[in-house]
Design a protein around this motif. Structure first.
Motif, PDB file in Angstrom:
ATOM      1  N   ALA A 298      55.280  42.440  62.915  1.00  0.00           N
ATOM      2  CA  ALA A 298      56.025  41.207  62.659  1.00  0.00           C
ATOM      3  C   ALA A 298      55.733  40.168  63.737  1.00  0.00           C
ATOM      4  O   ALA A 298      55.435  40.516  64.884  1.00  0.00           O
ATOM      5  CB  ALA A 298      57.520  41.505  62.614  1.00  0.00           C
ATOM      6  N   ARG A 299      55.829  38.907  63.351  1.00  0.00           N
ATOM      7  CA  ARG A 299      55.674  37.814  64.303  1.00  0.00           C
ATOM      8  C   ARG A 299      57.022  37.516  64.951  1.00  0.00           C
ATOM      9  O   ARG A 299      58.037  37.412  64.270  1.00  0.00           O
ATOM     10  CB  ARG A 299      55.159  36.558  63.614  1.00  0.00           C
ATOM     11  N   THR A 300      57.001  37.357  66.258  1.00  0.00           N
ATOM     12  CA  THR A 300      58.215  36.961  66.990  1.00  0.00           C
ATOM     13  C   THR A 300      57.846  35.827  67.932  1.00  0.00           C
ATOM     14  O   THR A 300      56.668  35.497  68.101  1.00  0.00           O
ATOM     15  CB  THR A 300      58.786  38.140  67.804  1.00  0.00           C
ATOM     16  N   GLY A 301      58.844  35.264  68.555  1.00  0.00           N
ATOM     17  CA  GLY A 301      58.576  34.199  69.511  1.00  0.00           C
ATOM     18  C   GLY A 301      57.749  34.670  70.685  1.00  0.00           C
ATOM     19  O   GLY A 301      57.053  33.875  71.327  1.00  0.00           O
ATOM     20  N   ALA A 302      57.800  35.963  70.962  1.00  0.00           N
ATOM     21  CA  ALA A 302      57.043  36.521  72.083  1.00  0.00           C
ATOM     22  C   ALA A 302      55.688  37.079  71.661  1.00  0.00           C
ATOM     23  O   ALA A 302      54.975  37.651  72.484  1.00  0.00           O
ATOM     24  CB  ALA A 302      57.870  37.625  72.744  1.00  0.00           C
ATOM     25  N   GLY A 303      55.358  36.912  70.377  1.00  0.00           N
ATOM     26  CA  GLY A 303      54.075  37.442  69.881  1.00  0.00           C
ATOM     27  C   GLY A 303      54.302  38.457  68.785  1.00  0.00           C
ATOM     28  O   GLY A 303      55.314  38.416  68.071  1.00  0.00           O
ATOM     29  N   LEU A 304      53.373  39.384  68.648  1.00  0.00           N
ATOM     30  CA  LEU A 304      53.474  40.386  67.598  1.00  0.00           C
ATOM     31  C   LEU A 304      54.317  41.568  68.061  1.00  0.00           C
ATOM     32  O   LEU A 304      54.236  42.004  69.203  1.00  0.00           O
ATOM     33  CB  LEU A 304      52.078  40.877  67.197  1.00  0.00           C
ATOM     34  N   GLU A 305      55.125  42.082  67.141  1.00  0.00           N
ATOM     35  CA  GLU A 305      55.974  43.234  67.427  1.00  0.00           C
ATOM     36  C   GLU A 305      55.671  44.333  66.419  1.00  0.00           C
ATOM     37  O   GLU A 305      55.656  44.095  65.206  1.00  0.00           O
ATOM     38  CB  GLU A 305      57.445  42.843  67.344  1.00  0.00           C
ATOM     39  N   GLU A 306      55.454  45.538  66.924  1.00  0.00           N
ATOM     40  CA  GLU A 306      55.102  46.668  66.079  1.00  0.00           C
ATOM     41  C   GLU A 306      56.257  47.667  66.025  1.00  0.00           C
ATOM     42  O   GLU A 306      56.837  48.015  67.050  1.00  0.00           O
ATOM     43  CB  GLU A 306      53.860  47.359  66.649  1.00  0.00           C
ATOM     44  N   THR A 307      56.578  48.116  64.803  1.00  0.00           N
ATOM     45  CA  THR A 307      57.543  49.199  64.614  1.00  0.00           C
ATOM     46  C   THR A 307      56.949  50.156  63.586  1.00  0.00           C
ATOM     47  O   THR A 307      56.144  49.760  62.742  1.00  0.00           O
ATOM     48  CB  THR A 307      58.906  48.695  64.112  1.00  0.00           C
ATOM     49  N   MET A 308      57.354  51.424  63.658  1.00  0.00           N
ATOM     50  CA  MET A 308      56.839  52.407  62.708  1.00  0.00           C
ATOM     51  C   MET A 308      57.832  53.540  62.526  1.00  0.00           C
ATOM     52  O   MET A 308      58.680  53.789  63.381  1.00  0.00           O
ATOM     53  CB  MET A 308      55.479  52.938  63.165  1.00  0.00           C
ATOM     54  N   THR A 309      57.719  54.200  61.373  1.00  0.00           N
ATOM     55  CA  THR A 309      58.596  55.329  61.097  1.00  0.00           C
ATOM     56  C   THR A 309      58.043  56.592  61.754  1.00  0.00           C
ATOM     57  O   THR A 309      56.859  56.667  62.111  1.00  0.00           O
ATOM     58  CB  THR A 309      58.719  55.569  59.586  1.00  0.00           C
ATOM     59  N   GLY A 310      58.909  57.593  61.880  1.00  0.00           N
ATOM     60  CA  GLY A 310      58.457  58.857  62.431  1.00  0.00           C
ATOM     61  C   GLY A 310      57.379  59.497  61.579  1.00  0.00           C
ATOM     62  O   GLY A 310      56.448  60.125  62.102  1.00  0.00           O
ATOM     63  N   ALA A 311      57.477  59.318  60.258  1.00  0.00           N
ATOM     64  CA  ALA A 311      56.473  59.887  59.358  1.00  0.00           C
ATOM     65  C   ALA A 311      55.105  59.250  59.590  1.00  0.00           C
ATOM     66  O   ALA A 311      54.069  59.917  59.477  1.00  0.00           O
ATOM     67  CB  ALA A 311      56.903  59.694  57.907  1.00  0.00           C
ATOM     68  N   PHE A 312      55.078  57.955  59.953  1.00  0.00           N
ATOM     69  CA  PHE A 312      53.805  57.297  60.239  1.00  0.00           C
ATOM     70  C   PHE A 312      53.234  57.827  61.567  1.00  0.00           C
ATOM     71  O   PHE A 312      52.040  58.114  61.655  1.00  0.00           O
ATOM     72  CB  PHE A 312      53.993  55.790  60.320  1.00  0.00           C
ATOM     73  N   LYS A 313      54.083  57.948  62.559  1.00  0.00           N
ATOM     74  CA  LYS A 313      53.628  58.438  63.857  1.00  0.00           C
ATOM     75  C   LYS A 313      52.984  59.821  63.733  1.00  0.00           C
ATOM     76  O   LYS A 313      52.041  60.141  64.465  1.00  0.00           O
ATOM     77  CB  LYS A 313      54.803  58.507  64.832  1.00  0.00           C
ATOM     78  N   ALA A 314      53.471  60.620  62.778  1.00  0.00           N
ATOM     79  CA  ALA A 314      52.949  61.979  62.612  1.00  0.00           C
ATOM     80  C   ALA A 314      51.498  61.983  62.151  1.00  0.00           C
ATOM     81  O   ALA A 314      50.796  62.993  62.317  1.00  0.00           O
ATOM     82  CB  ALA A 314      53.806  62.743  61.596  1.00  0.00           C
ATOM     83  N   HIS A 315      51.022  60.858  61.601  1.00  0.00           N
ATOM     84  CA  HIS A 315      49.634  60.777  61.115  1.00  0.00           C
ATOM     85  C   HIS A 315      48.699  60.146  62.132  1.00  0.00           C
ATOM     86  O   HIS A 315      47.487  60.016  61.872  1.00  0.00           O
ATOM     87  CB  HIS A 315      49.573  59.980  59.811  1.00  0.00           C
ATOM     88  N   LEU A 316      49.227  59.721  63.274  1.00  0.00           N
ATOM     89  CA  LEU A 316      48.380  59.098  64.299  1.00  0.00           C
ATOM     90  C   LEU A 316      47.552  60.161  65.033  1.00  0.00           C
ATOM     91  O   LEU A 316      48.020  61.273  65.293  1.00  0.00           O
ATOM     92  CB  LEU A 316      49.245  58.340  65.303  1.00  0.00           C
ATOM     93  N   ALA A 317      46.318  59.777  65.349  1.00  0.00           N
ATOM     94  CA  ALA A 317      45.460  60.685  66.104  1.00  0.00           C
ATOM     95  C   ALA A 317      46.028  60.905  67.484  1.00  0.00           C
ATOM     96  O   ALA A 317      46.570  59.964  68.088  1.00  0.00           O
ATOM     97  CB  ALA A 317      44.049  60.103  66.200  1.00  0.00           C
ATOM     98  N   PRO A 318      45.940  62.121  68.021  1.00  0.00           N
ATOM     99  CA  PRO A 318      46.495  62.393  69.363  1.00  0.00           C
ATOM    100  C   PRO A 318      45.695  61.663  70.440  1.00  0.00           C
ATOM    101  O   PRO A 318      44.544  61.330  70.251  1.00  0.00           O
ATOM    102  CB  PRO A 318      46.360  63.918  69.480  1.00  0.00           C
TER     103      PRO A 318
END
Length: 324
Positions: A304-324
């Motif tokens: 998302a765009r914020t006044g301070a720049g881009l902000e990233e959020t993600m669900t736990g299910a998404f984090k589980a698919h991230l490469a270690p």
């Protein structure tokens, strides 16, 4: 194209659906790459012939022109995509709606050539009379669809994902041990590479073409028989009176999503569902979308765009698919 050698990775590519497709494959020795290329193109051409509103004789265009009260036969692929579209429409309470076509056209993002500009409230209200996924009636195990009058299906937010699934299934049926297929950013991966590792893909991090590549940390997904799709507003939009209007229309209001997330990425078992859910979560907005995705165990990432720049959020299910 040369014949493939044993245990090699081969790459193919082409054009379809107004974008490009590519396929990386773990193929056996002597595999006919020409035939595989032709097969992928044939699968994607089938999607275009059935679901492209830019093709006058496609099944979806013929449905748009069909008289009120008539039942229209659906090819198997079209019916499968509509099954998924209606499933996500119901689950998202209409944030995804395959009947959004009149509104997409009205705002200038469709196939009718309407200029991109803000329509009048009266025009929006009139277009909404012809939308609403609940108006769709089917029979013959979903293979016939009633045209109640003025309904315009738009499957653009799901068709590329389905195309990637169809191409991957074709390669699997032809004995390709592993493949990573991309159609316009929607990706389906299965099997293992020659080194035994699963496919890894870099998640889109730039919100705009000119954004700094290091504004957000790189995210690498492991696609072990999975798919990923991204929806966002960097590709199609216009500005009027100092306000940005995205091509993602909220079917519930008939207007473009206000303050849409720059990008929403979803990982799912197939690219068709990933594609549809990425759109539905974009319509919900970053905050509500994250809450919904977390509650329903969807693997989703929001930028998302914020006044301070881009902000990233993600669900736990998404984090589980991230490469270690």
């Amino acid at each position: 194209m040369e014949q493939a050698t044993a245990g090699s990775l081969a790459s193919l590519g082409g054009e379809s659906m107004g974008t490009r497709w590519s396929a990386r494959m773990h193929v056996r020795a002597g595999a006919d790459l020409h035939a595989l290329h032709a097969g992928i193109q044939q699968q994607l051409d089938r999607v275009v012939a059935q679901m492209s509103p830019w093709e006058a004789e496609s099944d979806i265009s013929r449905y748009r022109r069909a008289p009120a009260g008539s039942w229209q036969a659906l090819p198997a692929e079209f019916a499968a995509v509509l099954d998924c579209a209606l499933e996500v429409a119901a689950a998202s309470d209409g944030a995804f709606d395959p009947t959004v076509g009149p509104l997409v056209d009205l705002w200038g993002f469709g196939s009718t050539g309407t200029p991109r500009r803000i329509p009048s409230p009266e025009a929006i209200a009139q277009a909404r009379l012809h939308a609403g996924w609940q108006r769709l009636q089917r029979r013959d195990e979903g293979r016939q669809l009633l045209q109640p009058g003025g309904v315009q299906l738009d499957l653009s937010a799901i068709a590329k994902g389905y195309g990637a699934d169809l191409a991957a299934a074709h390669l699997r049926d032809r004995g390709v041990a592993a493949a990573l297929v991309e159609v316009g950013g929607e990706i389906r991966g299965y099997g293992r590479k020659p080194d035994g590792e699963p496919w890894r893909v870099l998640v889109e991090s730039e919100a705009d073409a000119g954004a700094g590549v290091d504004e957000l940390p790189p995210r690498v997904l492991v696609l072990d028989d999975l798919a990923v799709a991204t929806s966002g507003d960097r590709w199609h939009r216009f500005e009027q009176e100092g306000r940005r209007y995205t091509h993602t229309i909220d079917p519930r209001s008939g207007t473009p999503v206000a303050d849409a997330a720059a990008a929403v990425t979803v990982v799912a078992a197939d690219a068709m569902h990933a594609d549809a859910w990425a759109t539905a979560l974009t319509v919900m907005g970053a905050a509500a979308g994250l809450e919904f995705a977390s509650a329903h165990a969807l693997a989703a990432r929001f930028v998302a765009r914020t006044g301070a720049g881009l902000e990233e959020t993600m669900t736990g299910a998404f984090k589980a698919h991230l490469a270690p």
